[in-house]
Design an enzyme around this catalytic site. Structure first.
Site, short mmCIF file in Angstrom:
data_model
loop_
_atom_site.label_atom_id
_atom_site.label_comp_id
_atom_site.label_asym_id
_atom_site.label_seq_id
_atom_site.Cartn_x
_atom_site.Cartn_y
_atom_site.Cartn_z
N CYS A 192 0.83 -1.21 0.00
CA CYS A 192 0.00 0.00 0.00
C CYS A 192 0.86 1.27 0.00
O CYS A 192 1.49 1.54 -1.02
CB CYS A 192 -1.00 -0.05 1.15
SG CYS A 192 -2.46 0.95 0.83
N HIS A 205 -3.35 -5.81 2.25
CA HIS A 205 -3.03 -6.00 3.67
C HIS A 205 -3.62 -7.34 4.09
O HIS A 205 -4.13 -8.08 3.26
CB HIS A 205 -3.70 -4.90 4.52
CG HIS A 205 -3.27 -3.52 4.20
ND1 HIS A 205 -2.10 -2.97 4.64
CD2 HIS A 205 -3.89 -2.54 3.51
CE1 HIS A 205 -2.01 -1.72 4.24
NE2 HIS A 205 -3.08 -1.42 3.55
N1 GLN Z 1 -1.94 6.82 2.17
C1 GLN Z 1 -2.11 5.91 1.07
C2 GLN Z 1 -3.47 6.03 0.40
O1 GLN Z 1 -4.46 6.31 1.04
C3 GLN Z 1 -1.83 4.49 1.49
C4 GLN Z 1 -2.83 3.92 2.47
C5 GLN Z 1 -2.39 2.62 3.09
O2 GLN Z 1 -1.19 2.33 3.18
N2 GLN Z 1 -3.34 1.84 3.60
O3 GLN Z 1 -3.56 5.81 -0.79
#
Ligand code: GLN
Length: 239
Positions: A94, A191
Site C-alpha cells: 500500500c 493488507h
Molecule cells: N496513504 C495511502 C493512500 O491512502 C496508502 C494507504 C495505506 O497504506 N493503507 O492511498
C-alpha cells in the site's frame, strides 16, 4: 543470501505499519525457520540508518503523513537503493508500494517516490476499502491473491513493471490490475497481512532471496482455511 543467515529488514515500523503488515515479517521469518534457515530480523526505525546488506526489505502501509515522511527519509538515506542495486528483495504494501514508484499524493500534495519501480500514484474518486482479490501473473507461479485494501490512491504502471495480478474483486491499482513487480521488487495493495493470506507469495520472496528453485512444502492447513473463508466472503458479497 548475503550472509549465513537470512536477513530481513522491516522498514520504519514507527511510520509504516498499518492493518497488521508487521505480520509479513513474522510469516517470512517463520517460513524460513521452518525450512531450517537461520533468520535475523531487524526493525529499522525512521531515525536510524538503513543497512544495505539485508536479503529482504519489507515496507508496510501508512497514512498520508507518515508515508510522505517515510519516502523523504528513505530517499535521503539511500540504503534501500544500494540494497536493490546489490540484488536484495523488496516487498512493499500500500503506502510502502506507492512510495517505490516515481510519485504519489499525500494530503493533496505530490511527493517524490524512490523511483525503484516504474509507476506513479494519484488520487481516486473515493477510497477503495474492502476485500481485494486477483489472479496473479502466471510467471510467478502463485495462486490467486486475497487481501484487504484501504487506500485513496490509484496507481498507474509504466512499461518497466508488470502487474502483480488481474483484479477479480476490489480495486487494486485501478480496478483492472493490482500491484506490480520487476526483478525482485514486488508491491501490492493487499493488507491482511498479505503474506499470511498468501503464503505462496512469502515463499516466492524466500526463493528470490535464497536463489532456491523450490522450497520444502509446509503444512498450510490454517492458511488454506483462511483463504477459503475470505474467498467465500467475496462470493457472498457478490451474490
Ligand atoms: N496513504 C495511502 C493512500 O491512502 C496508502 C494507504 C495505506 O497504506 N493503507 O492511498
Amino acid at each position: 543470501m548475503s550472509t549465513e543467515s537470512l536477513r530481513i529488514v522491516w522498514i520504519y515500523p514507527d511510520l509504516l505499519s498499518t492493518y497488521g503488515d508487521r505480520g509479513n515479517m513474522l510469516i517470512l521469518a517463520r517460513r524460513a525457520q521452518q525450512r531450517g534457515m537461520p533468520v535475523e530480523v531487524l526493525e529499522v526505525r525512521s531515525d536510524q540508518a538503513l543497512p544495505a546488506t539485508a536479503d529482504i526489505y519489507l515496507i508496510g502501509g501508512g497514512e498520508d503523513g507518515p508515508q510522505a515522511l517515510g519516502a523523504q527519509r528513505l530517499r535521503a538515506d539511500g540504503g534501500l537503493h544500494r540494497a536493490v542495486a546489490q540484488g536484495s528483495v523488496v516487498f512493499g504494501v500500500c503506502a510502502g508500494y506507492q512510495l517505490l514508484g516515481t510519485s504519489f499524493f499525500a494530503k493533496g500534495v505530490q511527493c517524490a517516490g524512490l523511483e525503484l519501480l516504474d509507476l506513479s500514484s494519484d488520487r481516486g474518486p473515493s477510497r477503495a476499502v474492502g476485500e481485494l482479490a486477483g489472479d496473479i501473473d502466471p510467471r510467478l507461479g502463485v495462486p490467486a491473491l486475497t487481501g484487504f485494501e484501504n487506500h485513496g490512491g490509484r496507481t498507474h504502471l509504466g512499461p518497466g513493471v508488470s502487474p502483480l495480478a488481474r483484479v477479480t474483486a476490489g480495486v487494486g491499482n485501478d480496478g483492472a490490475t493490482e500491484g506490480a513487480w520487476r526483478g525482485k521488487l514486488l508491491g501490492t495493495y493487499s493488507h491482511g497481512p498479505a503474506l499470511a493470506r498468501n503464503p505462496a507469495l512469502a515463499d516466492l520472496l524466500l526463493r528470490w532471496a535464497t536463489g532456491a528453485h523450490q522450497l520444502p512444502p509446509l503444512d498450510d492447513t490454517w492458511a488454506d482455511r483462511l483463504r477459503a473463508e475470505r474467498r467465500a466472503a467475496v462470493a457472498a458479497a457478490r451474490a
